[in-house]
Motif scaffolding. Structure first.
Motif, PDB file in Angstrom:
ATOM      1  N   PRO A 212       5.889  -8.091  -6.462  1.00 49.87           N
ATOM      2  CA  PRO A 212       5.296  -7.281  -5.401  1.00 49.87           C
ATOM      3  C   PRO A 212       3.781  -7.488  -5.268  1.00 49.87           C
ATOM      4  O   PRO A 212       3.126  -7.850  -6.243  1.00 49.87           O
ATOM      5  CB  PRO A 212       5.558  -5.856  -5.872  1.00 49.87           C
ATOM      6  CG  PRO A 212       5.514  -5.975  -7.372  1.00 49.87           C
ATOM      7  CD  PRO A 212       6.055  -7.343  -7.702  1.00 49.87           C
ATOM      8  N   VAL A 213       3.289  -7.254  -4.059  1.00 52.20           N
ATOM      9  CA  VAL A 213       1.835  -7.222  -3.872  1.00 52.20           C
ATOM     10  C   VAL A 213       1.307  -5.950  -4.527  1.00 52.20           C
ATOM     11  O   VAL A 213       1.879  -4.875  -4.357  1.00 52.20           O
ATOM     12  CB  VAL A 213       1.485  -7.224  -2.366  1.00 52.20           C
ATOM     13  CG1 VAL A 213      -0.009  -7.024  -2.155  1.00 52.20           C
ATOM     14  CG2 VAL A 213       1.936  -8.541  -1.730  1.00 52.20           C
ATOM     15  N   LEU A 214       0.273  -6.116  -5.308  1.00 47.51           N
ATOM     16  CA  LEU A 214      -0.324  -4.954  -5.975  1.00 47.51           C
ATOM     17  C   LEU A 214      -0.885  -3.980  -4.935  1.00 47.51           C
ATOM     18  O   LEU A 214      -1.388  -4.392  -3.894  1.00 47.51           O
ATOM     19  CB  LEU A 214      -1.448  -5.416  -6.907  1.00 47.51           C
ATOM     20  CG  LEU A 214      -0.945  -6.195  -8.128  1.00 47.51           C
ATOM     21  CD1 LEU A 214      -2.023  -7.113  -8.659  1.00 47.51           C
ATOM     22  CD2 LEU A 214      -0.487  -5.220  -9.209  1.00 47.51           C
ATOM     23  N   ASN A 215      -0.795  -2.696  -5.264  1.00 44.35           N
ATOM     24  CA  ASN A 215      -1.439  -1.680  -4.441  1.00 44.35           C
ATOM     25  C   ASN A 215      -2.496  -0.991  -5.301  1.00 44.35           C
ATOM     26  O   ASN A 215      -2.191  -0.104  -6.098  1.00 44.35           O
ATOM     27  CB  ASN A 215      -0.409  -0.685  -3.916  1.00 44.35           C
ATOM     28  CG  ASN A 215      -1.035   0.311  -2.961  1.00 44.35           C
ATOM     29  OD1 ASN A 215      -2.077   0.886  -3.252  1.00 44.35           O
ATOM     30  ND2 ASN A 215      -0.416   0.500  -1.795  1.00 44.35           N
ATOM     31  N   PHE A 216      -3.735  -1.460  -5.144  1.00 47.18           N
ATOM     32  CA  PHE A 216      -4.819  -0.931  -5.981  1.00 47.18           C
ATOM     33  C   PHE A 216      -5.180   0.499  -5.620  1.00 47.18           C
ATOM     34  O   PHE A 216      -5.761   1.218  -6.430  1.00 47.18           O
ATOM     35  CB  PHE A 216      -6.041  -1.845  -5.884  1.00 47.18           C
ATOM     36  CG  PHE A 216      -5.887  -3.107  -6.655  1.00 47.18           C
ATOM     37  CD1 PHE A 216      -6.202  -3.135  -8.004  1.00 47.18           C
ATOM     38  CD2 PHE A 216      -5.399  -4.261  -6.075  1.00 47.18           C
ATOM     39  CE1 PHE A 216      -6.055  -4.296  -8.754  1.00 47.18           C
ATOM     40  CE2 PHE A 216      -5.246  -5.429  -6.809  1.00 47.18           C
ATOM     41  CZ  PHE A 216      -5.568  -5.445  -8.147  1.00 47.18           C
ATOM     42  N   THR A 217      -4.851   0.887  -4.418  1.00 48.26           N
ATOM     43  CA  THR A 217      -5.132   2.254  -4.008  1.00 48.26           C
ATOM     44  C   THR A 217      -4.278   3.226  -4.824  1.00 48.26           C
ATOM     45  O   THR A 217      -4.776   4.224  -5.359  1.00 48.26           O
ATOM     46  CB  THR A 217      -4.885   2.386  -2.496  1.00 48.26           C
ATOM     47  OG1 THR A 217      -5.727   1.425  -1.844  1.00 48.26           O
ATOM     48  CG2 THR A 217      -5.197   3.774  -1.993  1.00 48.26           C
ATOM     49  N   HIS A 218      -3.004   2.902  -4.967  1.00 48.33           N
ATOM     50  CA  HIS A 218      -2.153   3.742  -5.813  1.00 48.33           C
ATOM     51  C   HIS A 218      -2.604   3.698  -7.272  1.00 48.33           C
ATOM     52  O   HIS A 218      -2.639   4.719  -7.955  1.00 48.33           O
ATOM     53  CB  HIS A 218      -0.698   3.276  -5.714  1.00 48.33           C
ATOM     54  CG  HIS A 218      -0.034   3.663  -4.432  1.00 48.33           C
ATOM     55  ND1 HIS A 218       1.021   2.967  -3.888  1.00 48.33           N
ATOM     56  CD2 HIS A 218      -0.285   4.677  -3.562  1.00 48.33           C
ATOM     57  CE1 HIS A 218       1.395   3.541  -2.762  1.00 48.33           C
ATOM     58  NE2 HIS A 218       0.618   4.574  -2.530  1.00 48.33           N
ATOM     59  N   ILE A 219      -2.904   2.507  -7.743  1.00 50.22           N
ATOM     60  CA  ILE A 219      -3.310   2.392  -9.148  1.00 50.22           C
ATOM     61  C   ILE A 219      -4.559   3.229  -9.413  1.00 50.22           C
ATOM     62  O   ILE A 219      -4.645   3.951 -10.409  1.00 50.22           O
ATOM     63  CB  ILE A 219      -3.538   0.907  -9.516  1.00 50.22           C
ATOM     64  CG1 ILE A 219      -2.206   0.140  -9.455  1.00 50.22           C
ATOM     65  CG2 ILE A 219      -4.179   0.779 -10.894  1.00 50.22           C
ATOM     66  CD1 ILE A 219      -2.356  -1.381  -9.607  1.00 50.22           C
ATOM     67  N   ALA A 220      -5.526   3.143  -8.498  1.00 52.83           N
ATOM     68  CA  ALA A 220      -6.762   3.911  -8.673  1.00 52.83           C
ATOM     69  C   ALA A 220      -6.485   5.402  -8.664  1.00 52.83           C
ATOM     70  O   ALA A 220      -7.014   6.160  -9.501  1.00 52.83           O
ATOM     71  CB  ALA A 220      -7.763   3.543  -7.574  1.00 52.83           C
ATOM     72  N   GLN A 221      -5.653   5.826  -7.743  1.00 50.41           N
ATOM     73  CA  GLN A 221      -5.322   7.255  -7.683  1.00 50.41           C
ATOM     74  C   GLN A 221      -4.662   7.696  -8.986  1.00 50.41           C
ATOM     75  O   GLN A 221      -4.896   8.800  -9.468  1.00 50.41           O
ATOM     76  CB  GLN A 221      -4.426   7.527  -6.478  1.00 50.41           C
ATOM     77  CG  GLN A 221      -5.205   7.460  -5.165  1.00 50.41           C
ATOM     78  CD  GLN A 221      -4.320   7.317  -3.929  1.00 50.41           C
ATOM     79  OE1 GLN A 221      -3.122   7.053  -4.044  1.00 50.41           O
ATOM     80  NE2 GLN A 221      -4.914   7.471  -2.755  1.00 50.41           N
ATOM     81  N   GLY A 222      -3.869   6.805  -9.567  1.00 55.16           N
ATOM     82  CA  GLY A 222      -3.216   7.126 -10.833  1.00 55.16           C
ATOM     83  C   GLY A 222      -4.199   7.324 -11.976  1.00 55.16           C
ATOM     84  O   GLY A 222      -3.888   7.946 -12.979  1.00 55.16           O
ATOM     85  N   MET A 223      -5.402   6.772 -11.814  1.00 55.90           N
ATOM     86  CA  MET A 223      -6.428   6.950 -12.851  1.00 55.90           C
ATOM     87  C   MET A 223      -7.538   7.891 -12.400  1.00 55.90           C
ATOM     88  O   MET A 223      -8.590   7.966 -13.049  1.00 55.90           O
ATOM     89  CB  MET A 223      -7.009   5.586 -13.231  1.00 55.90           C
ATOM     90  CG  MET A 223      -5.948   4.685 -13.850  1.00 55.90           C
ATOM     91  SD  MET A 223      -6.651   3.269 -14.687  1.00 55.90           S
ATOM     92  CE  MET A 223      -5.473   2.015 -14.198  1.00 55.90           C
ATOM     93  N   GLY A 224      -7.328   8.572 -11.295  1.00 56.49           N
ATOM     94  CA  GLY A 224      -8.275   9.594 -10.894  1.00 56.49           C
ATOM     95  C   GLY A 224      -9.442   9.100 -10.066  1.00 56.49           C
ATOM     96  O   GLY A 224     -10.448   9.820  -9.931  1.00 56.49           O
TER      97      GLY A 224
END
Lengths: 553, 553
Positions: free
Chosen positions: A473-485
């Motif tokens: 999959p194409v990474l979704n950095f927006t989700h990843i960032a939200q996951g780390m606050g």
């Protein structure tokens, strides 16, 4: 008397080491407990050791003094090794503290037992020591601090057995004297001055400590007086640049281009810099990029005072009154339309605030950054000194801890960002004003270029290509960032990027902007050449001229 | 003749190495290009080297043959070091291929130059070799394969300079013969049999190869015939367990508890296992956990055939016809109400499917896992053999590549999961049926326990505590997983967990379940003791009995 950890904490703080980037384990618990007794020491937790070491690197580049790390045995050190490598190659001081089993426990070869000194030696060739007694611990620490802060700056590794830390009888030790490096001797200065006066084509290659304002101004006076060119290393540890500062032309990453930059020189004068070599080797190509007809001189080695050496050269050439050429203030226009990596760089140039810190790990996507920001308000640039990917976000974290009043803009490729993505959490926890710009092109784009450059690109099938591809999959950095606050936004247009960047600049705390962009460069010769030609207006003048002469005769 | 990379690829595949877990860079481009020519070789890309090495570890544990890694110079190796350490401690075979600069480029000390052999030696003490010519490359590779597959299994590191890879004149080499380890000699077997017959309290400590069904059955016959206890190492590489298999009692992680397990023994017999020592050292406590009055015997060392040695002992004791005690099928009931870590373990026990692979890096949160799954359908358990956190998700990735027909359940603490969180992307890309269960208790919970155990917990202020605390912000693993393409659910009730787990078991491909739980253990003596007492019904019988005797007289 305090225990070892308490005495160590006081010794570190007395020597001006006031931040510890940590990922502790059981063997470091007394060090952690001792944090409470030393109000001068700030402890910054990282979720991965590569973040801690990269942050210590970025901190020291901006604070001009070392931070400590706190790592858990050989495996914690291993996780931190890549960014310690970048610090080593950048001559950055770090006091690297690695906890170890109690001395009496080593012989049992417990699960986490490993040979820490051996691992450390790779990044700390100049100083690795296991402190064997609580009484000697603080003396060992001061030796480590002195080694780290010496010239060149280095990673000094102090291995701290648990029982030395918890033992009673710690003796705080006064700080080491500051380093007092010498300038180049008179004969060297005279010889370099003679080479400059002889009338051939001459360039100064500036690195390390020569890339701050005093060094740049001295070098620019020499250039104004005698017409030498000013180059800087490909990957500077910290480069002061922007409007009002003397511009210097970075040696290109691509050896093909770097050779063009250097091709006409008769003399190359090194100032706290290494003679340029190819980043990687390529079949049938030379690694040494300096033409055989060019004489290489060393004005100042990394153990010498680069700025004082430059000033001696200014005096020898009678250039004290020469007017240095300074970069004019200029910004690119506001980009519009579908987002590309070049437009991201353009927007950064258009909007860059005063006194920013720019951390560049954009790899192929940030190729236009230097050109787009050259006349922006003055800023410091931090780059990937050792080539070990995963440096950008951790380094930005440390830079923001060092300079809480300055905005930090970190540009990272998608592949690069994922190596140490855990840095986002520390940015959130410490409320650091870091704007992480991730170029999401779903590719290890540079490797497509390299696949061609090493001559391995004939008849490449999807299987090999898939090793360079980050789709599916194409990474979704927006989700990843939200996951780390960390608040984040994904943008696909220049307008969207501009807006997100303006919002982030105006709003304290961390932000991530995920820039969805196509690859900047393709993997075939058909595409590199057009790109180089298209880029000419933005390239440094010498380079553009050389490329034009070579490829568009 | 093929180039070096092509010949190497054929040599690897001929030797049964058919998976390469990779994170390549420029110096590995010819190896990548050669993938196309070898249809037997599967390349699995990881976004971080710790994922690649951990996956190679998990793969080999389940496939019983090594995978290759492909890492980029010393820094890539550094990033992969922690999970190579876990493999080394678990005696797991890996052929670790590290690309290097071309041989002629080394002297230029380019940015990525480092001393790879030195770094590798820590995890590959038995085999580190830089292949210096294309002609010799495949012979070097076969030597590495032979070293990796020997007894004990090990990480063998082959350093591959770029020019050796791209050079013409590669010569594929036939595979090495399989290892042929010997069983324990007759005198050793007789001495151990005598010790068992003498009538004292005796335990077998099983490790490594003794923990599969044949070894367990042989050990269980010995137990049935002569009354010895069966223990297994604290952190087995791979343990076959569940209904229908002989149960073995793992030595506890907490030295205090392990000492109780071992306290009454007269003889401890090691079978491919190490005499138990404390994981860490503690002030005033012994590291060696075996009582001084207990004699330690080695039936089979890690270089010997553990199963054949056990079978010789069966024969010596006349236990061939003894009926081994087998674990009865039993499952805990379906948990209900507010979610706790124990209820997650209970749900796993309640629902575990046939033939699952369970990877346990739950640290404090999975303390009840063993008890809750002991009578579940038979499964293999993989644990953190070297103590280097960040092993769980990568290991699960590799196990799923090795066994595509088996569901993989990976339990990980929040802190542990973050070290190598990039594994999720590889799970998504390869569509692996891995169910990652993350215990989110927002804490390095085990360190709260350790802070007490090392005696460093008096008057701990928020500053020190913050180093063990993952609040501010609390991680959201559901967002992080979605960012890497893995469907995820956050659950706060047992009912929610059951439902999410049932859905994940029934739906191929990767899943992540984020279990929001309170800490299992507190950081003070007041809380550890009640926990131990509460846990008694779930603990192994010997341990529960010993704790009752000691703490509740």
């Amino acid at each position: 008397m305090p225990n070892g950890a308490h005495a160590l904490m006081k010794t570190l703080a007395d020597a001006g080491i006031e931040v510890c980037f940590s990922n502790p384990g059981t063997s470091e618990m007394h060090f952690v407990a001792a944090l409470d007794a030393e109000p001068r020491m700030r402890a910054v937790l990282a979720l991965f050791e590569g973040v801690a070491t990269g942050a210590a690197d970025g901190y020291a580049r901006m604070a001009d003094r070392p931070a400590a790390t706190l790592l858990h045995l050989g495996c914690g050190l291993g996780n931190g090794l890549a960014n310690l490598h970048n610090a080593r190659k950048g001559k950055v001081p770090i006091v690297n503290i690695v906890g170890d089993h109690a001395t009496f426990h080593v012989k049992y070869d417990a699960q986490l037992q490993s040979d820490i000194e051996t691992v450390a030696r790779n990044v700390s060739p100049g100083f690795v020591r296991t402190s064997m007694t609580t009484a000697e611990l603080c003396k060992d620490a001061v030796d480590a601090i002195a080694a780290a802060r010496g010239l060149p700056g280095q990673v000094a590794t102090l291995i701290l057995p648990a029982d030395v830390s918890w033992g009673e009888g710690g003796v705080p030790h006064p700080p080491p004297p500051p380093p007092a490096p010498a300038a180049a001797d008179d004969a060297t200065v005279a010889a370099v001055a003679d080479a400059i006066r002889a009338g051939g084509k001459v360039a100064l290659l500036l690195g390390g400590a020569a890339l701050r304002e005093p060094g740049l101004l001295a070098a620019a006076r020499i250039a104004a007086k005698s017409g030498v060119k000013l180059h800087c290393e490909t990957f500077p540890t910290r480069l002061a640049r922007g409007a009002g500062l003397p511009p210097v032309e970075r040696i290109a990453y691509l050896a093909e281009l770097a050779s063009l930059q250097l091709s006409a020189l008769d003399h190359l004068i090194l100032v706290d810099a290494k003679s340029p070599v190819s980043f990687f080797a390529y079949p049938g190509r030379k690694s040494d990029l300096v033409p055989e007809t060019c004489a290489v001189h060393t004005l100042a080695s990394p153990t010498q005072d680069a700025v004082a050496s430059l000033e001696k050269l200014v005096a020898a050439l009678g250039a004290q009154a020469a007017e240095p050429m300074l970069q004019a203030a200029e910004r690119p226009s506001r980009p519009r339309g579908k987002l590309t990596a070049a437009k991201v760089c353009k927007a950064v140039g258009h909007l860059l605030p005063e006194n920013a810190i720019v951390v560049d790990e954009g790899i192929t996507s940030s190729l236009m950054l230097a050109a787009m920001t050259r006349g922006a308000p003055r800023h410091d640039l931090i780059t990937l000194t050792g080539g070990a990917i995963g440096q950008g976000l951790p380094s930005a974290t440390g830079a923001a801890v060092a300079c809480p009043e300055r905005p930090v803009i970190a540009l990272a490729g998608d592949g690069a960002a994922m190596f140490t993505i855990q840095a986002l959490w520390t940015m959130a926890r410490e409320t650091l004003h870091v704007i992480s710009i991730i170029f999401n092109n779903a590719s290890y784009s540079v490797l497509n270029v390299e696949l061609e450059r090493v001559g391995a690109d004939t008849k490449i099938s999807p299987k090999a290509k898939s090793q360079l591809d980050l789709h599916g999959p194409v990474l979704n950095f927006t989700h990843i960032a939200q996951g780390m606050g960390v608040p984040a936004a994904r943008v696909t247009s220049a307008e969207g990027f501009n807006k997100a960047f303006e919002h982030a600049l105006a709003t304290p705390g961390p932000h991530l902007i995920e820039a969805m962009v196509p690859e900047s460069l393709g993997g075939t010769k058909r595409r590199i050449l057009p790109w180089m030609l298209r880029s000419l207006p933005s390239l440094p003048p010498t380079l553009a001229h050389a490329i034009r002469r070579k490829v568009a005769p």
